[in-house]
Scaffold this active site. Structure first.
Site, PDB file in Angstrom:
ATOM      1  N   LYS A  56      -1.985  -1.519  -3.760  1.00 38.64           N
ATOM      2  CA  LYS A  56      -3.064  -0.415  -3.547  1.00 38.64           C
ATOM      3  C   LYS A  56      -2.220   0.930  -3.688  1.00 38.64           C
ATOM      4  CE  LYS A  56      -6.577   1.761  -0.898  1.00 38.64           C
ATOM      5  NZ  LYS A  56      -7.260   1.849   0.436  1.00 38.64           N
TER       6      LYS A  56
ATOM      7  N   GLU B  24       7.747  -6.644   1.203  1.00 39.14           N
ATOM      8  CA  GLU B  24       6.643  -6.630   1.997  1.00 39.14           C
ATOM      9  C   GLU B  24       5.744  -7.550   1.917  1.00 39.14           C
ATOM     10  OE1 GLU B  24       5.818  -4.576   4.143  1.00 39.14           O
ATOM     11  OE2 GLU B  24       6.719  -2.345   3.973  1.00 39.14           O
TER      12      GLU B  24
ATOM     13  N   TYR C 121     -15.265   0.308  -7.347  1.00 38.27           N
ATOM     14  CA  TYR C 121     -16.712   1.002  -7.112  1.00 38.27           C
ATOM     15  C   TYR C 121     -17.516   0.787  -8.357  1.00 38.27           C
ATOM     16  CZ  TYR C 121     -13.797   3.002  -3.350  1.00 38.27           C
ATOM     17  OH  TYR C 121     -13.074   3.365  -2.228  1.00 38.27           O
TER      18      TYR C 121
ATOM     19  N   LYS D  80       0.669  -1.261  -0.155  1.00 41.86           N
ATOM     20  CA  LYS D  80       0.058   0.000  -0.039  1.00 41.86           C
ATOM     21  C   LYS D  80       0.834   0.996  -0.068  1.00 41.86           C
ATOM     22  CE  LYS D  80      -3.791   2.331   2.478  1.00 41.86           C
ATOM     23  NZ  LYS D  80      -4.681   2.227   3.584  1.00 41.86           N
TER      24      LYS D  80
ATOM     25  N   SER E  68     -10.356   5.382  -5.018  1.00 44.07           N
ATOM     26  CA  SER E  68     -11.368   6.369  -5.139  1.00 44.07           C
ATOM     27  C   SER E  68     -10.762   7.512  -6.319  1.00 44.07           C
ATOM     28  CB  SER E  68     -11.469   7.124  -4.023  1.00 44.07           C
ATOM     29  OG  SER E  68     -10.237   7.629  -3.284  1.00 44.07           O
TER      30      SER E  68
END
Length: 334
Positions: free
Chosen positions: A258, A243, A323, A203, A284
């Site tokens: 992300k 990671e 979304y 992330k 978003s």
């Protein structure tokens, strides 16, 4: 030595395989289906509430009753899982985010309602404190520093109440060190060995999260601060592999990259290196950009959204949090 060509024009004509619809479908290398989609949505307290998110046209914060109906629609369209994010009352936010560990908080009430009404859809919930902290950070802050280990302790408490409410998958999105092992141990010790973990393993400290922070009500709390001491540097991809390796060793069942489209190279590297279910989040900011261009008539919405999701599949993603999940599932079914 240069490789021997497979064929040469005019004997080899690449356009033959593109000539008709049935032919293009027959030789397609990647396919998109509702099974590839996870629908993220936002919940608020109240009844009959649908609050538009100004920076995410078409997205609303839903009260639990409305959310249950929307999740049922997603299930009926073939979407296998949803990802739930709370927007809680500012009065409940504290420096330590203790509301995250309340077994009757908004998230837990929403999980219970959804699993009671739509038991056959997967419910994924974040383990993160930013929706619950008065400062908007994902961790506990002391003298301007994000404290790793106390934050992990709170994340374990949060994960346990979410699993107890019926969550199928915990998705730690905080990027604290060691949190996957701690959460896995806590879940197993409390009888939740079947609860999965989808780690936000790579992330990034991205500028693409702004509209999401509006949606969960953390933007004003965070203010001008940033999350660069714990989220990843956008310049790095080798670090992402490190990671991911750590999270898998600690017990993650699935991993996530992300944001999504600006980091397709990372999605591909992770998928190829580890061969584990790798997900991407079409965040978003990506959604808001596409919606703005679509609203202005600059892009064909139906086509560009599907194309953007196919890009994730081509890069090796097992699925995408988007979304657009319900709209795309309806198109694919139709």
């Amino acid at each position: 030595m240069a490789p021997t060509p497979l064929g040469r024009f005019p004997r080899t004509r690449m356009r033959r395989n593109r000539r008709t619809d049935w032919w293009r479908r027959l030789v397609a290398e990647n396919r998109l289906s509702p099974d590839d989609l996870i629908w993220p949505f936002f919940v608020v307290d109240g009844e009959g509430v649908a609050q538009p998110v100004a920076s995410m046209p078409g997205v609303e914060r839903l009260s639990i009753d409305r959310a249950v109906a929307a999740v049922r629609e997603a299930r009926d369209l073939g979407v296998p899982a949803v990802a739930l994010f709370p927007s809680i009352d500012q009065a409940l936010k504290t420096p330590d985010g203790r509301e995250a560990a309340n077994p009757d908080n908004l998230t837990c009430r929403a999980i219970r309602a959804i699993k009671d009404a739509v038991p056959d859809i997967g419910v994924i919930v974040d383990a993160a404190l930013d929706p619950y902290t008065s400062h908007g950070q994902d961790g506990i802050v002391e003298k301007g520093q994000i404290l790793n280990d106390p934050t992990v302790d709170m994340l374990c408490r949060q994960s346990l109440v979410q699993a107890g409410a019926g969550a199928d998958v915990i998705a730690p999105s905080d990027m604290m060190d060691g949190r996957i092992a701690a959460i896995r141990d806590a879940l197993d010790a409390d009888g939740f060995a079947g609860c999965g973990i989808m780690a936000y393993a790579a992330k990034y400290a991205s500028a693409f999260y702004g509209p999401f922070r509006d949606a969960v009500g953390s933007a004003k709390n965070l203010g001008a601060a940033d999350k660069r001491t714990y989220q990843m540097n956008p310049a790095n991809s080798d670090e992402a592999l490190h990671e991911v390796a750590l999270d898998l060793a600690e017990g993650a069942d699935m991993v996530m990259v992300k944001p999504g489209m600006p980091y397709l190279d990372v999605v591909q590297r992770v998928s190829q290196e580890f061969g584990v279910p790798t997900f991407a989040y079409q965040v978003s900011g990506e959604y808001a950009m596409l919606q703005a261009a679509i609203a202005n008539g600059w892009l064909d919405g139906e086509k560009v959204v599907v194309e953007s999701l196919l890009a994730f599949k081509r890069a090796g993603a097992a699925g995408v949090l988007t979304y657009y999940a319900r709209d795309v599932a309806a198109k694919l079914n139709g």
